[in-house]
Design an enzyme around this catalytic site. Structure first.
Site, PDB file in Angstrom:
ATOM      1  N   SER A  76     -70.817 -28.310  36.954  1.00 31.47           N
ATOM      2  CA  SER A  76     -70.094 -29.294  36.133  1.00 31.47           C
ATOM      3  C   SER A  76     -70.078 -30.652  36.824  1.00 31.47           C
ATOM      4  O   SER A  76     -70.164 -30.737  38.055  1.00 31.47           O
ATOM      5  CB  SER A  76     -68.656 -28.837  35.917  1.00 31.47           C
ATOM      6  OG  SER A  76     -68.639 -27.554  35.359  1.00 31.47           O
TER       7      SER A  76
HETATM    8  C1  LIG Z   1     -69.884 -24.619  33.756  1.00 30.18           C
HETATM    9  S1  LIG Z   1     -70.355 -23.178  34.614  1.00 30.18           S
HETATM   10  C2  LIG Z   1     -69.265 -23.124  35.991  1.00 30.18           C
HETATM   11  C3  LIG Z   1     -69.258 -24.335  36.852  1.00 30.18           C
HETATM   12  C4  LIG Z   1     -68.693 -24.125  38.202  1.00 30.18           C
HETATM   13  N1  LIG Z   1     -67.325 -23.776  38.235  1.00 30.18           N
HETATM   14  C5  LIG Z   1     -68.965 -25.305  39.132  1.00 30.18           C
HETATM   15  O1  LIG Z   1     -68.546 -25.232  40.284  1.00 30.18           O
HETATM   16  O2  LIG Z   1     -69.625 -26.269  38.757  1.00 30.18           O
HETATM   17  C6  LIG Z   1     -69.670 -21.889  33.589  1.00 30.18           C
HETATM   18  C7  LIG Z   1     -69.901 -20.515  34.121  1.00 30.18           C
HETATM   19  O3  LIG Z   1     -69.047 -19.631  33.426  1.00 30.18           O
HETATM   20  C8  LIG Z   1     -69.672 -18.367  33.440  1.00 30.18           C
HETATM   21  N2  LIG Z   1     -69.019 -17.498  32.462  1.00 30.18           N
HETATM   22  C9  LIG Z   1     -69.132 -17.520  31.110  1.00 30.18           C
HETATM   23  N3  LIG Z   1     -68.394 -16.542  30.578  1.00 30.18           N
HETATM   24  C10 LIG Z   1     -67.792 -15.888  31.597  1.00 30.18           C
HETATM   25  C11 LIG Z   1     -66.910 -14.778  31.670  1.00 30.18           C
HETATM   26  N4  LIG Z   1     -66.492 -14.143  30.578  1.00 30.18           N
HETATM   27  N5  LIG Z   1     -66.499 -14.378  32.888  1.00 30.18           N
HETATM   28  C12 LIG Z   1     -66.918 -15.009  34.017  1.00 30.18           C
HETATM   29  N6  LIG Z   1     -67.758 -16.059  33.995  1.00 30.18           N
HETATM   30  C13 LIG Z   1     -68.187 -16.503  32.806  1.00 30.18           C
HETATM   31  C14 LIG Z   1     -71.126 -18.697  33.146  1.00 30.18           C
HETATM   32  O4  LIG Z   1     -71.998 -17.652  33.561  1.00 30.18           O
HETATM   33  C15 LIG Z   1     -71.313 -19.988  33.928  1.00 30.18           C
HETATM   34  O5  LIG Z   1     -71.907 -19.753  35.162  1.00 30.18           O
END
Ligand SMILES: C[S@@+](CC[C@H](N)C(=O)[O-])C[C@H]1O[C@@H](n2cnc3c(N)ncnc32)[C@H](O)[C@@H]1O
Length: 401
Positions: A76
């Site tokens: 992000s």
């Molecule tokens: C925007 S990214 C995370 C960015 C991160 N926190 C950073 O440091 O930049 C969103 C993440 O959420 C994860 N995600 C989506 N649904 C999820 C779920 N039900 N449980 C855990 N992770 C999930 C995706 O695989 C993805 O890697």
């Protein structure tokens, strides 16, 4: 060839510049978050990217796409990570769960909780978990625990948490997030509703969650058991409505005719405002307000205003619709907000919409006046009023003082 030392020096100066930029934007508010951003080497979480991209304050970096090319995981933008960390008010010694792992935000959290705190980051995708683990280790954050889980159920083996920070676009608030937050804990979550996403900072009040904070953001959607796909309803060539409710009925044939009918223009007399608060106000004012998307071709032909390109709240009644637009205001040098309406009831929907714009400008504009309450409700319960946004496991009530 660039040496490791030169790379580190360049990264350090880009990081310092990013901190200054975030301060100037007004998003960095606490010294604790500023120090964390100044400390964590973001480029080690953006492998394969140029240093300038890694340290661009407003740039999200896509890590993984699905077969259709949609982003499934991204690092992000620092800007939004900082906004959410400020909302979370993390303190040393806290136990924090991050839902969605890029590694970088977990490292910032590790700086904020310090050596006495705990950071657990969970991701549903094994590849992302592996990548986050490797990046965290390379950057010296071996103490962050990275877990493979559908975090819709939280991470019970590490609960309770003082803070849960969700970094994927959630459709609803699963009970586990409330249950695994300690009594004085806080849940920071980007919640999707009626086509927009706002990051809320919820505190528990009895069984309910209450937030006085709401910040504009966009995230890849949650996957797994909490996944939800909004309905995209084609209306005409190049025009679609994005709708939460799978059963809400629309007269698409009449709306298709309306798109190409002459439009009515109504100017509100009030100045144009950024979408941050106004769109939260508009979309939660009535369930008739849905998101209108239009193509560039129709904008170029002058059929629709450019506001449809990114999606704009539109008031739909029968075969008529109205949405907001703007025109330059010669006197102020800014813009005046107005309404374009199409269809047999164009006058009626335009008047309703213009009234909302005026009410916003006179009563609520930029006052941080919204209070958001999430009320858990048994699945399938009827929501008591039109202003309440129905979710699967509860309802969202937005009130404006
Ligand atoms: C925007 S990214 C995370 C960015 C991160 N926190 C950073 O440091 O930049 C969103 C993440 O959420 C994860 N995600 C989506 N649904 C999820 C779920 N039900 N449980 C855990 N992770 C999930 C995706 O695989 C993805 O890697």
């Amino acid at each position: 060839m660039t040496t490791v030392r030169e790379t580190d020096d360049t990264a350090a100066s880009l990081r310092a510049a990013m901190v200054s930029e975030l301060r100037e934007m007004g998003v960095l508010q606490s010294e604790a978050v500023a120090t964390a951003v100044a400390t964590v080497p973001r480029h080690l979480f953006a492998t394969g990217e140029r240093l300038e991209a890694a340290y661009a304050a407003n740039k999200a970096l896509v890590i993984k796409r699905d077969e259709q090319g949609h982003a499934m995981s991204s690092l992000s933008a620092t800007h939004i990570q900082v906004v959410m960390l400020e909302q979370a008010e993390v303190e040393p010694g806290m136990r924090v769960l991050e839902v969605g792992s890029g590694g970088y935000n977990a490292a910032l959290l590790a700086e904020l909780v310090g050596k006495t705190g705990t950071v657990v980051t969970a991701d549903i995708d094994g590849e992302i978990v592996k990548r986050a683990r490797a990046c965290l280790d390379a950057a010296g954050y071996g103490r962050v625990q990275v877990v493979l889980a559908d975090a819709d159920g939280g991470v019970p083996e590490h609960a309770p948490f003082d803070r849960i920070i969700v970094t994927a676009g959630a459709w609803d608030i699963p009970p586990a997030w409330r249950e695994q937050t300690s009594e004085r804990g806080r849940l920071v979550v980007p919640l999707r509703m009626r086509g927009i996403t706002r990051s809320f900072a919820f505190d528990q009040v009895g069984q309910d969650l209450v937030s006085a904070s709401y910040r504009l953001c966009g995230f890849v959607p949650m996957q797994g058991s909490g996944a939800y796909t909004e309905r995209l309803l084609p209306v005409a060539d190049g025009v679609a409505l994005q709708v939460d409710d799978q059963r809400q009925a629309f007269d698409t044939e009449a709306l298709a005719v309306a798109v190409h009918a002459p439009r009515l223009e109504v100017w509100s007399g009030v100045s144009f405002d950024l979408p941050d608060e106004l769109e939260l106000f508009l979309v939660t004012s009535t369930p008739q307000m849905v998101m209108l998307h239009g193509s560039k071709a129709l904008v170029d032909q002058g059929v629709l205003a450019p506001s449809v390109l990114r999606g704009v709240p539109a008031l739909v009644a029968g075969g008529s619709f109205a949405y907001r637009t703007k025109r330059p205001n010669e006197e102020t040098g800014g813009f005046e907000s107005g309404v374009f309406a199409h269809g047999p009831e164009a006058e009626f929907v335009a008047a309703q919409y213009a009234e909302l714009l005026r009410r916003w400008a006179t009563d609520h504009r930029r006052r941080g006046a919204a209070r958001i309450r999430y009320v858990p409700m048994p699945e399938g319960s009827a929501v008591p009023s039109a202003q309440i946004v129905a979710k699967r496991l509860g309802a969202l009530e937005v009130s404006w003082s």
